[in-house]
Design a protein around this motif. Structure first.
Motif, PDB file in Angstrom:
ATOM      1  N   ASN A 184       2.339 -20.180 -20.721  1.00 36.75           N
ATOM      2  CA  ASN A 184       1.960 -20.727 -22.025  1.00 36.75           C
ATOM      3  C   ASN A 184       3.096 -21.580 -22.567  1.00 36.75           C
ATOM      4  O   ASN A 184       4.270 -21.226 -22.411  1.00 36.75           O
ATOM      5  CB  ASN A 184       1.661 -19.597 -23.014  1.00 36.75           C
ATOM      6  CG  ASN A 184       0.411 -18.835 -22.638  1.00 36.75           C
ATOM      7  OD1 ASN A 184      -0.656 -19.418 -22.495  1.00 36.75           O
ATOM      8  ND2 ASN A 184       0.538 -17.530 -22.458  1.00 36.75           N
ATOM      9  N   LEU A 185       2.728 -22.666 -23.208  1.00 36.25           N
ATOM     10  CA  LEU A 185       3.707 -23.563 -23.805  1.00 36.25           C
ATOM     11  C   LEU A 185       4.311 -22.912 -25.041  1.00 36.25           C
ATOM     12  O   LEU A 185       3.594 -22.410 -25.901  1.00 36.25           O
ATOM     13  CB  LEU A 185       3.031 -24.889 -24.191  1.00 36.25           C
ATOM     14  CG  LEU A 185       3.921 -25.965 -24.789  1.00 36.25           C
ATOM     15  CD1 LEU A 185       4.934 -26.466 -23.755  1.00 36.25           C
ATOM     16  CD2 LEU A 185       3.069 -27.124 -25.296  1.00 36.25           C
ATOM     17  N   ASP A 186       5.633 -22.920 -25.139  1.00 37.47           N
ATOM     18  CA  ASP A 186       6.336 -22.463 -26.332  1.00 37.47           C
ATOM     19  C   ASP A 186       6.506 -23.694 -27.217  1.00 37.47           C
ATOM     20  O   ASP A 186       7.286 -24.603 -26.899  1.00 37.47           O
ATOM     21  CB  ASP A 186       7.694 -21.864 -25.945  1.00 37.47           C
ATOM     22  CG  ASP A 186       8.462 -21.303 -27.124  1.00 37.47           C
ATOM     23  OD1 ASP A 186       8.520 -21.972 -28.184  1.00 37.47           O
ATOM     24  OD2 ASP A 186       9.029 -20.200 -26.975  1.00 37.47           O
ATOM     25  N   LEU A 187       5.761 -23.752 -28.312  1.00 33.80           N
ATOM     26  CA  LEU A 187       5.765 -24.945 -29.160  1.00 33.80           C
ATOM     27  C   LEU A 187       7.134 -25.236 -29.771  1.00 33.80           C
ATOM     28  O   LEU A 187       7.490 -26.405 -29.950  1.00 33.80           O
ATOM     29  CB  LEU A 187       4.696 -24.824 -30.239  1.00 33.80           C
ATOM     30  CG  LEU A 187       3.244 -24.824 -29.721  1.00 33.80           C
ATOM     31  CD1 LEU A 187       2.272 -24.537 -30.853  1.00 33.80           C
ATOM     32  CD2 LEU A 187       2.903 -26.132 -29.024  1.00 33.80           C
ATOM     33  N   LYS A 188       7.905 -24.209 -30.068  1.00 37.23           N
ATOM     34  CA  LYS A 188       9.248 -24.433 -30.626  1.00 37.23           C
ATOM     35  C   LYS A 188      10.175 -25.035 -29.581  1.00 37.23           C
ATOM     36  O   LYS A 188      10.910 -25.986 -29.860  1.00 37.23           O
ATOM     37  CB  LYS A 188       9.828 -23.127 -31.180  1.00 37.23           C
ATOM     38  CG  LYS A 188       9.151 -22.676 -32.455  1.00 37.23           C
ATOM     39  CD  LYS A 188       9.777 -21.425 -33.004  1.00 37.23           C
ATOM     40  CE  LYS A 188       9.047 -21.003 -34.277  1.00 37.23           C
ATOM     41  NZ  LYS A 188       9.610 -19.815 -34.879  1.00 37.23           N
ATOM     42  N   PHE A 219       8.392 -31.873 -17.944  1.00 34.68           N
ATOM     43  CA  PHE A 219       7.962 -30.844 -16.994  1.00 34.68           C
ATOM     44  C   PHE A 219       8.788 -29.591 -17.230  1.00 34.68           C
ATOM     45  O   PHE A 219       9.974 -29.693 -17.582  1.00 34.68           O
ATOM     46  CB  PHE A 219       8.177 -31.313 -15.546  1.00 34.68           C
ATOM     47  CG  PHE A 219       7.078 -32.187 -15.025  1.00 34.68           C
ATOM     48  CD1 PHE A 219       6.068 -31.656 -14.233  1.00 34.68           C
ATOM     49  CD2 PHE A 219       7.045 -33.534 -15.327  1.00 34.68           C
ATOM     50  CE1 PHE A 219       5.060 -32.457 -13.758  1.00 34.68           C
ATOM     51  CE2 PHE A 219       6.030 -34.344 -14.855  1.00 34.68           C
ATOM     52  CZ  PHE A 219       5.029 -33.810 -14.070  1.00 34.68           C
ATOM     53  N   HIS A 220       8.165 -28.444 -17.017  1.00 35.14           N
ATOM     54  CA  HIS A 220       8.940 -27.210 -17.138  1.00 35.14           C
ATOM     55  C   HIS A 220      10.093 -27.244 -16.134  1.00 35.14           C
ATOM     56  O   HIS A 220       9.982 -27.809 -15.043  1.00 35.14           O
ATOM     57  CB  HIS A 220       8.070 -25.976 -16.923  1.00 35.14           C
ATOM     58  CG  HIS A 220       8.842 -24.706 -17.098  1.00 35.14           C
ATOM     59  ND1 HIS A 220       9.500 -24.395 -18.263  1.00 35.14           N
ATOM     60  CD2 HIS A 220       9.125 -23.707 -16.242  1.00 35.14           C
ATOM     61  CE1 HIS A 220      10.132 -23.252 -18.119  1.00 35.14           C
ATOM     62  NE2 HIS A 220       9.921 -22.810 -16.889  1.00 35.14           N
ATOM     63  N   ALA A 221      11.176 -26.599 -16.495  1.00 36.07           N
ATOM     64  CA  ALA A 221      12.423 -26.634 -15.722  1.00 36.07           C
ATOM     65  C   ALA A 221      12.276 -26.178 -14.275  1.00 36.07           C
ATOM     66  O   ALA A 221      13.102 -26.533 -13.430  1.00 36.07           O
ATOM     67  CB  ALA A 221      13.479 -25.788 -16.426  1.00 36.07           C
ATOM     68  N   THR A 222      11.232 -25.415 -13.947  1.00 36.41           N
ATOM     69  CA  THR A 222      11.075 -24.943 -12.562  1.00 36.41           C
ATOM     70  C   THR A 222      10.553 -26.021 -11.617  1.00 36.41           C
ATOM     71  O   THR A 222      10.717 -25.900 -10.402  1.00 36.41           O
ATOM     72  CB  THR A 222      10.115 -23.735 -12.493  1.00 36.41           C
ATOM     73  OG1 THR A 222       8.850 -24.116 -13.057  1.00 36.41           O
ATOM     74  CG2 THR A 222      10.686 -22.538 -13.226  1.00 36.41           C
ATOM     75  N   ALA A 223       9.923 -27.063 -12.139  1.00 34.18           N
ATOM     76  CA  ALA A 223       9.282 -28.060 -11.273  1.00 34.18           C
ATOM     77  C   ALA A 223      10.199 -28.601 -10.170  1.00 34.18           C
ATOM     78  O   ALA A 223       9.808 -28.628  -9.003  1.00 34.18           O
ATOM     79  CB  ALA A 223       8.694 -29.194 -12.098  1.00 34.18           C
ATOM     80  N   THR A 247      13.008 -32.644 -17.735  1.00 34.74           N
ATOM     81  CA  THR A 247      12.659 -31.249 -17.539  1.00 34.74           C
ATOM     82  C   THR A 247      13.368 -30.412 -18.586  1.00 34.74           C
ATOM     83  O   THR A 247      14.450 -30.769 -19.060  1.00 34.74           O
ATOM     84  CB  THR A 247      13.041 -30.741 -16.138  1.00 34.74           C
ATOM     85  OG1 THR A 247      14.442 -30.847 -15.971  1.00 34.74           O
ATOM     86  CG2 THR A 247      12.316 -31.531 -15.040  1.00 34.74           C
ATOM     87  N   ALA A 248      12.735 -29.309 -18.951  1.00 35.67           N
ATOM     88  CA  ALA A 248      13.323 -28.377 -19.922  1.00 35.67           C
ATOM     89  C   ALA A 248      12.586 -27.051 -19.823  1.00 35.67           C
ATOM     90  O   ALA A 248      11.459 -26.984 -19.305  1.00 35.67           O
ATOM     91  CB  ALA A 248      13.205 -28.937 -21.336  1.00 35.67           C
ATOM     92  N   ASP A 249      13.223 -26.007 -20.342  1.00 37.90           N
ATOM     93  CA  ASP A 249      12.554 -24.711 -20.440  1.00 37.90           C
ATOM     94  C   ASP A 249      11.609 -24.800 -21.632  1.00 37.90           C
ATOM     95  O   ASP A 249      12.061 -24.839 -22.785  1.00 37.90           O
ATOM     96  CB  ASP A 249      13.588 -23.595 -20.641  1.00 37.90           C
ATOM     97  CG  ASP A 249      12.944 -22.245 -20.862  1.00 37.90           C
ATOM     98  OD1 ASP A 249      11.726 -22.090 -20.646  1.00 37.90           O
ATOM     99  OD2 ASP A 249      13.666 -21.319 -21.272  1.00 37.90           O
ATOM    100  N   ILE A 250      10.304 -24.861 -21.360  1.00 35.07           N
ATOM    101  CA  ILE A 250       9.329 -25.071 -22.439  1.00 35.07           C
ATOM    102  C   ILE A 250       8.218 -24.017 -22.442  1.00 35.07           C
ATOM    103  O   ILE A 250       7.210 -24.198 -23.105  1.00 35.07           O
ATOM    104  CB  ILE A 250       8.721 -26.487 -22.355  1.00 35.07           C
ATOM    105  CG1 ILE A 250       8.175 -26.785 -20.954  1.00 35.07           C
ATOM    106  CG2 ILE A 250       9.746 -27.530 -22.791  1.00 35.07           C
ATOM    107  CD1 ILE A 250       7.415 -28.098 -20.825  1.00 35.07           C
ATOM    108  N   ILE A 251       8.421 -22.905 -21.709  1.00 40.35           N
ATOM    109  CA  ILE A 251       7.387 -21.875 -21.701  1.00 40.35           C
ATOM    110  C   ILE A 251       7.828 -20.644 -22.477  1.00 40.35           C
ATOM    111  O   ILE A 251       9.012 -20.456 -22.732  1.00 40.35           O
ATOM    112  CB  ILE A 251       6.959 -21.485 -20.264  1.00 40.35           C
ATOM    113  CG1 ILE A 251       8.120 -20.903 -19.466  1.00 40.35           C
ATOM    114  CG2 ILE A 251       6.322 -22.671 -19.559  1.00 40.35           C
ATOM    115  CD1 ILE A 251       7.724 -20.348 -18.111  1.00 40.35           C
ATOM    116  N   VAL A 252       6.836 -19.839 -22.863  1.00 36.57           N
ATOM    117  CA  VAL A 252       7.091 -18.605 -23.601  1.00 36.57           C
ATOM    118  C   VAL A 252       7.855 -17.645 -22.728  1.00 36.57           C
ATOM    119  O   VAL A 252       7.597 -17.521 -21.548  1.00 36.57           O
ATOM    120  CB  VAL A 252       5.757 -17.971 -24.055  1.00 36.57           C
ATOM    121  CG1 VAL A 252       6.000 -16.621 -24.715  1.00 36.57           C
ATOM    122  CG2 VAL A 252       5.017 -18.901 -24.989  1.00 36.57           C
TER     123      VAL A 252
END
Length: 188
Positions: free
Chosen positions: A100-104, A147-151, A183-188
């Protein structure tokens, strides 16, 4: 360091036809030749190798179900989410389908005060894609993409090919470069 267990196997190597000059692609993509999507045409034009995958468009279209139907690791299959920032700008986030996307965190990644999910009814008009077939590639307009950091840790990732029932698998670095994404950490 690259992680194995990608979308479709331990030692994924796109066949030479995945990106040959004649425009032919892998067997699954050849079967879709009459139905080549804007995503596939864009990747072909930019000479980015990919493998096309298809699934039943009348079955479940959530990412986890699609990954299971295709025997893919959900960590390597990314969903595309579109948001609107407090400033009025639009942003695209690609995250693993089971997350899930962490909106913050997403807002911080794009230097916005806040972001909110785009209402589904606005998706087609803004991006040219329907819910369940939204791809970061080939939108009507290029929006800042994260993209999430894991990509980058995977040899390949899968994203929608721009319509329900189709995916493309390619190297995450190719997608990130094409979209000028970060890329960044963008998930819950």
């Amino acid at each position: 360091a690259s992680k194995t267990g990608r979308c479709m196997g331990e030692n994924w190597e796109p066949s030479p036809t995945a990106w040959n000059k004649s425009g032919n692609s892998t067997p699954s993509a050849r079967n879709m030749a009459e139905e080549k999507t804007n995503v596939m045409r864009t990747l072909d034009q930019k000479k980015i190798p990919y493998t096309a995958h298809t699934y039943d468009p009348d079955g479940p279209i959530d990412g986890v179900s699609v990954a299971a139907a295709l025997g893919q690791d959900p960590a390597h299959v990314f969903k595309t989410l579109v948001t609107k920032g407090a400033s009025g700008g639009y942003y695209v986030f690609d995250i693993p389908v089971a997350e899930n996307l962490d909106l913050k965190k997403a807002a911080r990644a794009v230097r916005e005060k806040s972001v909110a999910m785009l209402p589904q009814k606005e998706l087609l008009g803004l991006t040219g894609y329907v819910h369940g077939g939204c791809s970061p590639v080939g939108m009507k307009k290029q929006f800042p993409t994260v993209f999430h950091a894991t990509a980058p840790q995977y040899d390949t990732v899968c994203v929608s090919a721009g319509k329900i029932g189709a995916q493309v698998e390619c190297r995450p670095g190719d997608l990130i470069a094409l979209l000028r994404a970060k890329t960044a950490d963008i998930i819950v």
